[in-house]
Design a protein around this motif. Structure first.
Motif, mmCIF file in Angstrom:
data_model
loop_
_atom_site.group_PDB
_atom_site.id
_atom_site.type_symbol
_atom_site.label_atom_id
_atom_site.label_comp_id
_atom_site.label_asym_id
_atom_site.label_seq_id
_atom_site.Cartn_x
_atom_site.Cartn_y
_atom_site.Cartn_z
ATOM 1 N N PHE A 70 -3.805 6.904 0.078
ATOM 2 C CA PHE A 70 -3.409 6.212 1.304
ATOM 3 C C PHE A 70 -3.952 4.788 1.316
ATOM 4 O O PHE A 70 -3.275 3.857 1.736
ATOM 5 N N SER A 74 -1.729 1.427 1.616
ATOM 6 C CA SER A 74 -1.918 0.627 2.809
ATOM 7 C C SER A 74 -0.858 0.943 3.867
ATOM 8 O O SER A 74 -0.262 2.012 3.882
ATOM 9 N N MET A 75 -0.622 0.035 4.777
ATOM 10 C CA MET A 75 0.325 0.242 5.869
ATOM 11 C C MET A 75 1.761 0.345 5.362
ATOM 12 O O MET A 75 2.582 1.029 5.956
ATOM 13 N N THR A 76 2.069 -0.301 4.260
ATOM 14 C CA THR A 76 3.418 -0.240 3.718
ATOM 15 C C THR A 76 3.796 1.184 3.371
ATOM 16 O O THR A 76 4.908 1.634 3.646
ATOM 17 N N LEU A 78 2.779 3.902 4.729
ATOM 18 C CA LEU A 78 2.990 4.695 5.938
ATOM 19 C C LEU A 78 4.363 4.440 6.553
ATOM 20 O O LEU A 78 4.918 5.324 7.204
ATOM 21 N N ALA A 79 4.909 3.248 6.368
ATOM 22 C CA ALA A 79 6.184 2.900 6.991
ATOM 23 C C ALA A 79 7.365 2.947 6.025
ATOM 24 O O ALA A 79 8.494 3.160 6.442
ATOM 25 N N ASP A 80 7.099 2.744 4.742
ATOM 26 C CA ASP A 80 8.164 2.715 3.736
ATOM 27 C C ASP A 80 9.006 3.979 3.752
ATOM 28 O O ASP A 80 8.459 5.082 3.808
ATOM 29 N N GLY A 83 8.369 6.888 5.933
ATOM 30 C CA GLY A 83 7.025 7.443 5.899
ATOM 31 C C GLY A 83 6.974 8.943 5.626
ATOM 32 O O GLY A 83 5.967 9.588 5.879
#
Length: 153
Positions: A70, A74-76, A78-80, A83
């Motif tokens: 994780f 990173s945040m990518t 989680l959203a890519d 998610g």
């Protein structure tokens, strides 16, 4: 003296919610991947490769290994791609915390052996679910070049 045995069709211990959640997420993601309705992004393939490499020695998707994946994404991550892979891996984080047959909460009282037996069955089912997630990661990382962001190259 009358003894009452629990009904074999009704479990004394319900299946843990985390296990139910992982099974559901895995089933839908695996089905969509198999039917080409979902394809991993380059980042998701990379996360899969990292987890496969990290677990190559023992095959275990441990909490530290999942957390490192994780952090890598990173945040990518989680959203890519909705998610979905991150959601499945996040649900897997809850599985290793179930007590096994000799763990805390296991009953050694022969009059209450059924809950301990069912807890052991849930622990085995959690291991099976983690194995299935591992197999999906393997298919994602090593499978056909079908990806959201273009061919593997």
């Amino acid at each position: 003296m009358t003894t009452h045995a629990p009904s074999p069709t009704r479990s004394a211990l319900p299946e843990p919610a985390a296990l139910t959640r992982v099974r559901s997420l895995l089933r839908t993601l695996d089905r969509d991947h198999t039917n080409a309705r979902w394809a991993p992004t380059a980042l998701e393939v990379r996360i899969g490769e990292l987890l496969l490499t990290a677990s190559a020695g023992d095959g275990a998707l441990t909490a530290p290994r999942l957390r490192a994946a994780f952090a890598e994404g990173s945040m990518t991550f989680l959203a890519d791609n909705g998610g979905r892979l991150a959601l499945l891996l996040g649900a897997v984080l809850e599985l290793p915390t179930f007590p096994g047959p000799a763990g805390p909460g296991a009953s050694e009282d022969p009059y209450h052996a059924e809950p301990a037996h069912e807890a052991a069955e849930h622990a085995r089912a959690a291991v099976d679910a983690m194995d299935a997630v591992h197999a999906l990661l393997d298919r994602i990382a090593r499978g056909p070049a079908l990806r959201v962001d273009g061919p593997k190259g």
